[in-house]
Design an enzyme around this catalytic site. Structure first.
Site, PDB file in Angstrom:
ATOM      1  N   LYS A  30      15.505  -8.057 -16.522  1.00  0.00           N
ATOM      2  CA  LYS A  30      16.421  -8.414 -15.437  1.00  0.00           C
ATOM      3  C   LYS A  30      17.816  -8.746 -15.988  1.00  0.00           C
ATOM      4  O   LYS A  30      18.819  -8.261 -15.462  1.00  0.00           O
ATOM      5  CB  LYS A  30      15.835  -9.603 -14.661  1.00  0.00           C
ATOM      6  CG  LYS A  30      16.621 -10.013 -13.437  1.00  0.00           C
ATOM      7  CD  LYS A  30      15.745 -10.679 -12.402  1.00  0.00           C
ATOM      8  CE  LYS A  30      15.379 -12.114 -12.731  1.00  0.00           C
ATOM      9  NZ  LYS A  30      16.484 -13.068 -12.540  1.00  0.00           N
ATOM     10  N   GLY A 104      21.051 -16.218  -9.215  1.00  0.00           N
ATOM     11  CA  GLY A 104      22.002 -17.050  -9.956  1.00  0.00           C
ATOM     12  C   GLY A 104      22.774 -16.244 -10.987  1.00  0.00           C
ATOM     13  O   GLY A 104      23.970 -16.462 -11.199  1.00  0.00           O
ATOM     14  N   ASP A 330      12.919 -19.650 -19.117  1.00  0.00           N
ATOM     15  CA  ASP A 330      12.223 -18.939 -18.042  1.00  0.00           C
ATOM     16  C   ASP A 330      10.712 -18.913 -18.253  1.00  0.00           C
ATOM     17  O   ASP A 330       9.975 -18.433 -17.386  1.00  0.00           O
ATOM     18  CB  ASP A 330      12.761 -17.498 -17.922  1.00  0.00           C
ATOM     19  CG  ASP A 330      14.193 -17.490 -17.392  1.00  0.00           C
ATOM     20  OD1 ASP A 330      14.610 -18.494 -16.775  1.00  0.00           O
ATOM     21  OD2 ASP A 330      14.890 -16.486 -17.597  1.00  0.00           O
TER      22      ASP A 330
HETATM   23  C1  S3P Z   1      19.924 -15.698 -17.502  1.00  0.00           C
HETATM   24  C2  S3P Z   1      20.099 -16.879 -18.149  1.00  0.00           C
HETATM   25  C3  S3P Z   1      19.254 -18.055 -17.929  1.00  0.00           C
HETATM   26  C4  S3P Z   1      17.949 -17.682 -17.241  1.00  0.00           C
HETATM   27  C5  S3P Z   1      18.140 -16.740 -16.104  1.00  0.00           C
HETATM   28  C6  S3P Z   1      18.825 -15.464 -16.561  1.00  0.00           C
HETATM   29  C7  S3P Z   1      20.875 -14.595 -17.798  1.00  0.00           C
HETATM   30  O1  S3P Z   1      19.941 -18.979 -17.110  1.00  0.00           O
HETATM   31  O2  S3P Z   1      17.269 -18.837 -16.808  1.00  0.00           O
HETATM   32  O3  S3P Z   1      16.890 -16.414 -15.524  1.00  0.00           O
HETATM   33  O4  S3P Z   1      20.576 -13.427 -17.472  1.00  0.00           O
HETATM   34  O5  S3P Z   1      21.928 -14.873 -18.368  1.00  0.00           O
HETATM   35  P1  S3P Z   1      20.938 -20.075 -17.768  1.00  0.00           P
HETATM   36  O6  S3P Z   1      21.895 -19.309 -18.559  1.00  0.00           O
HETATM   37  O7  S3P Z   1      21.619 -20.760 -16.623  1.00  0.00           O
HETATM   38  O8  S3P Z   1      20.067 -20.987 -18.547  1.00  0.00           O
END
Ligand code: S3P
Length: 449
Positions: A30, A104, A330
């Protein structure tokens, strides 16, 4: 292509399963899928992406990039996605609000992307995304010129005005987060001059690797005190690339643990990316006593990729280190399921970031395990789980729009003595649309609840 999250409740009941068996192909990563689309959009001309993850979160990124002017074509049959980009700094003014569902990563990376361009953007998300903190990305970007127009300063919906005259970034990350790091890096791509981002605790490094692959002017080095320093000279044209996306270790983790805790199971799981900032959970599981054989090794997108065979194993408790917390962020949910079935105490150090994920995952773990009869508590910034080798179950779990809570609960239920009810599995589509099909095929025992 706007695709709203399906918030329709979809409850299921899981019963203890017999031994699991079969061969699973891991869905594409992802994090790399989001980044490949964004970098493709920042190239002039056509970028070809093989095996893009086709989940709801990725559809959110696609639809946003289309609003910024990219032309993206997804061909499900061939597995090839083509992106006709707008080039660095070439974002168009979107004509309507940008809805990013549950994602997010989409919102934080896209805030970074638009911050150094002269566009005004209104970002929105679903209930879960609207609760998540955005100040951590906005604060450092305000220093380079991003303006917050809305009254909200930490949560969606947000109305933001990017700047046509961005000032180079010089920032030391206060929160170890790849999303914040990547937002600043994407902003820096359109800033004339030298931006520097300093990382003191290691987080996933896909953005650094892909910037180098697409020919951005980036240098990654250790500074005099041993921290990672990322230096980007902006406004350099990127080179178009072809990219093949490896399997997501975070998605594979659910089935790795499923095989370990269901007696007599043997699963072959193909296509797991072994990037050290993502796959460290496999090392911890092996230390817990997991029998995991590495079968084939190959390479995709500059990453080592493995096929593995996982055999049901007697697990023992483990302590995870503070500095590995961002690399396990994760996986803590599914590791907590492994710890619940292990014998002895497990301690996960530095888990406070779990509170600001798709749901409060610390609370989710404590509820999920306690209600299923497992001894589980926090101590300062650590989570302690005392397993005795079995889980009672007989509980009901709320997923709170969190895909990983839903998947972890489905795995917890595979070995529990009494059935577990999960209120809504629809959020799984945000990251792993084929999860239930695979779960069913390998022998997961569930029915609609
Ligand atoms: C991600 C970074 C992580 C992770 C999210 C995906 C990314 O979040 O938990 O599922 O793709 O950069 P954080 O960077 O906020 O820890």
């Amino acid at each position: 292509m706007i695709m709203k999250i399906n918030n329709k409740n979809n409850p299921v009941i899981v019963e203890r399963s017999k031994a699991l068996s079969g061969i699973i192909n891991t869905p594409s990563d992802k994090s790399i899928s989001h980044r490949a689309l964004i970098l493709g959009s920042l190239c002039i001309g056509k970028t070809k992406i093989h095996n893009l993850l086709l989940s709801e979160d990725i559809m959110s990124t696609i639809s946003a990039l289309e609003q910024f002017g990219a032309n993206i074509n997804v061909n499900k049959e061939s597995g090839i996605t083509t992106v006709h980009g707008f080039g660095i700094g070439g974002l168009l003014q979107p004509s309507k609000k940008i809805y990013l569902g549950n994602s997010g990563t989409s919102v934080r990376l896209l805030i970074g992307l638009m911050s150094s361009c002269d566009v005004c953007v209104e970002f929105e998300g679903d209930q879960s995304l609207s609760r998540r903190p955005m100040g951590r990305v906005l604060e450092p970007l305000k220093e380079m010129g991003l303006e917050i127009i809305s009254n909200n300063t930490n949560n969606l919906p947000l109305k933001l005005q990017g700047t046509a005259l961005p000032i180079p970034i010089n920032h030391k990350l206060l929160v170890p987060s790849a999303q914040i790091k990547s937002a600043l890096m994407l902003s820096a791509l359109n800033i004339r001059g030298r931006s520097t981002i300093i990382e003191t605790i290691k987080t996933r490094d896909h953005t650094e690797k892909l910037f180098a692959y697409f020919d951005a002017d980036i240098e990654v080095k250790k500074n005099e005190v041993g921290d990672k320093e990322i230096v980007i000279n902006g406004q350099k044209r990127l080179s178009r690339r072809e990219i093949d996306i490896p399997g997501d270790p975070s998605s594979a983790a659910f089935f790795v643990v499923a095989a370990l805790i269901s007696k007599g199971s043997k699963l072959r799981i193909k296509n797991i990316m072994m990037n050290p900032t993502r796959s460290v959970y496999i090392d911890y599981l092996i230390s817990m006593g997991a029998k995991i054989d590495f079968i084939n090794k190959y390479s995709k997108c500059g990453e080592e990729v493995l096929d593995i065979e996982v055999t049901a194993s007697e697990l023992k408790g483990i302590t995870t280190s503070l500095e590995d917390a961002p690399s396990l962020i994760d996986e803590f949910l599914i590791l907590s399921v492994a710890a619940a079935y292990a014998k002895g105490e497990s301690r996960f150090c530095g888990i406070s970031e779990l509170k600001v994920k798709e749901s409060d995952r610390l609370e989710a773990i404590i509820n999920m395990l306690t209600l299923a009869g497992v001894d589980c508590r926090t101590q300062d910034d650590d989570l302690i789980i005392r397993g005795n080798g079995e889980v009672s179950g007989g509980s009901s779990i709320m997923t709170n729009y969190d895909h990983r809570v839903a998947m972890s609960a489905l795995i917890l239920g595979l070995g529990a003595k009494s059935q577990i009810r999960i209120d809504d599995i629809s959020p799984i589509a945000t990251s792993f649309p084929d999860f239930m099909e695979i779960y069913n095929r390998i022998g997961g025992n569930f029915h609609s609840g």
